[in-house]
Design a protein around this motif. Sequence first.
Motif, short mmCIF file in Angstrom:
data_model
loop_
_atom_site.label_atom_id
_atom_site.label_comp_id
_atom_site.label_asym_id
_atom_site.label_seq_id
_atom_site.Cartn_x
_atom_site.Cartn_y
_atom_site.Cartn_z
N GLU A 109 8.64 -6.19 15.01
CA GLU A 109 8.34 -6.47 13.00
C GLU A 109 7.88 -7.64 12.79
O GLU A 109 6.95 -7.31 12.24
CB GLU A 109 9.64 -5.69 12.26
N ASP A 112 4.42 -7.75 14.68
CA ASP A 112 4.24 -7.11 13.62
C ASP A 112 3.26 -7.74 12.79
O ASP A 112 1.59 -8.04 11.94
CB ASP A 112 4.28 -5.70 13.53
N LEU A 113 4.01 -8.73 11.93
CA LEU A 113 3.63 -9.18 10.56
C LEU A 113 2.58 -10.18 10.06
O LEU A 113 1.86 -10.42 9.37
CB LEU A 113 4.82 -8.84 9.72
N THR A 114 3.19 -10.88 11.21
CA THR A 114 2.21 -11.96 11.46
C THR A 114 0.82 -11.80 12.66
O THR A 114 -0.17 -11.93 11.41
CB THR A 114 3.27 -13.01 12.52
N ARG A 116 -0.79 -9.11 10.75
CA ARG A 116 -1.29 -8.17 10.12
C ARG A 116 -1.32 -8.78 8.68
O ARG A 116 -2.41 -9.07 7.39
CB ARG A 116 -0.03 -7.32 8.91
N LEU A 117 -0.93 -11.03 8.85
CA LEU A 117 -0.89 -11.67 7.75
C LEU A 117 -2.16 -12.48 8.14
O LEU A 117 -3.05 -13.02 7.33
CB LEU A 117 0.06 -12.31 7.73
N SER A 120 -7.70 -10.00 11.37
CA SER A 120 -8.52 -8.83 10.25
C SER A 120 -10.02 -8.24 12.17
O SER A 120 -9.57 -9.03 12.91
CB SER A 120 -9.78 -9.86 9.67
N VAL A 138 0.04 -5.57 19.34
CA VAL A 138 -0.31 -5.89 18.35
C VAL A 138 -1.81 -6.13 17.33
O VAL A 138 -2.48 -6.37 16.69
CB VAL A 138 0.31 -7.19 17.70
N THR A 141 -4.06 -3.82 17.44
CA THR A 141 -3.58 -2.45 16.11
C THR A 141 -4.72 -3.18 14.88
O THR A 141 -4.91 -2.34 14.03
CB THR A 141 -2.52 -2.41 15.43
N TYR A 142 -4.77 -4.08 14.98
CA TYR A 142 -5.68 -4.84 13.47
C TYR A 142 -6.60 -5.34 13.96
O TYR A 142 -7.66 -5.24 13.10
CB TYR A 142 -4.77 -6.29 13.42
N ILE A 258 3.98 -9.52 2.06
CA ILE A 258 2.96 -8.66 2.44
C ILE A 258 4.37 -7.50 2.76
O ILE A 258 3.12 -6.17 3.56
CB ILE A 258 2.43 -8.92 3.74
N LYS A 259 5.30 -8.12 3.67
CA LYS A 259 6.60 -6.89 4.21
C LYS A 259 6.41 -5.53 3.22
O LYS A 259 6.39 -5.91 2.12
CB LYS A 259 7.68 -7.73 4.46
#
Length: 376
Positions: A109, A112-114, A116-117, A120, A138, A141-142, A258-259
Amino acid sequence: MGAVAKVDMAPNEGLLRLARQDLLAMPGYEPVEPLDVLARRLGIPEERIVKLDGNENPYGPSPKVREALARFPYYHIYPDPEQGQVRDAIAGYVGADPEQIVVGNGSDELLDLTGRLFLSPGDSVVNAPPTFGIYEFVARTYGAEVAEAPRREDFALDVDAAERALASGAKLMFLSSPNNPTGNVVSRAELERLLAHGAAVVVDEAYAEFAAESFVPLTVEHDNLIVARTFSKWAGLAGLRAGYGVFPPAVAEAIRKIKMPYNMNVAAQAAVLAALEDRTALTENVSMIVSERGRMAKTLARLPWLRVYPSRANFLLCQVQGRQAREVQARLRERGVLVRHFDSPGVRGCLRISVGRPQDTDRLVEALTEIGAAVV
Ligand SMILES: Cc1ncc(COP(=O)(O)O)c(C=O)c1O
């Protein structure tokens, strides 16, 4: 490794026509199967299965974890979204500031959050295969591109290739040390060359306790270094899902923002606290695994058709020679011994075998000896 499942194009009609088409086209991550599913599929009782395919801890959690979970009175109350108590305890364990820590549902997770941050669509992520499949997963997915810097034949990082990718504008690099599935570590000098480019460098230390070295102390010197860690391997909590990241403080704050607020459940939080209180016993389990790793490597090396690579983690990578690795894996499976097979560039015809208890190694070697005589 992983992310090798066949691309299964979902029909982009019905509601799926509105979905992200790049996600629908993406290969799924191929996880290992849990014991109960395997036992049913193989028709072998769970306790007869020697599960050496998931790099799990054969000694399980501390008995103090089981007691803490049985005693915990507040399962009906939401967890602390700020994760204050666990962050303090983890900070004490790794020697970091609690402000640097974010915890989550496994270190997956945090990876994944890294993403997400930082990522783009169109951004570039450096990956050094053969390595853990989640990094590419990961990135994709982004909507990011993956710039590959394949490892050298001995699995050392190709730092020049990674630096070229970083110099051409990659935002993030994922790097596991010890690396899954090859078992080798990155050196401080190599890491510092990568960090000098200014991109975010994530060192995934899922297996750090078995290597007895960590880059967490370097996080105070480098504001672009992120270290991901987990309780899945050394502390035997893979099923509870408890991981964390050590970030530069400002990045940790942004990740907490953002989590999902309750991303580590109360059971996992209670388990982490109890595990850290029983660190001495858990460290003894780590020592047993490390010593078994040595015995297992020596024993397997006696099989003339297996090349055993050195490892600093809780698994050994072995190249099958003169036989089909997939066939060896299938024959082991029939005998209730599960190992992971790899056939991607750099690890063709390889098996990754987790280090179990001495009796697990004995079952493995017995099965391999039978198979070696039968499969050519
Ligand atoms: C290199 C690496 N990172 C992370 C993980 C996932 O750890 P967690 O269980 O904390 O999500 C694994 C699991 O096998 C791994 O091999």
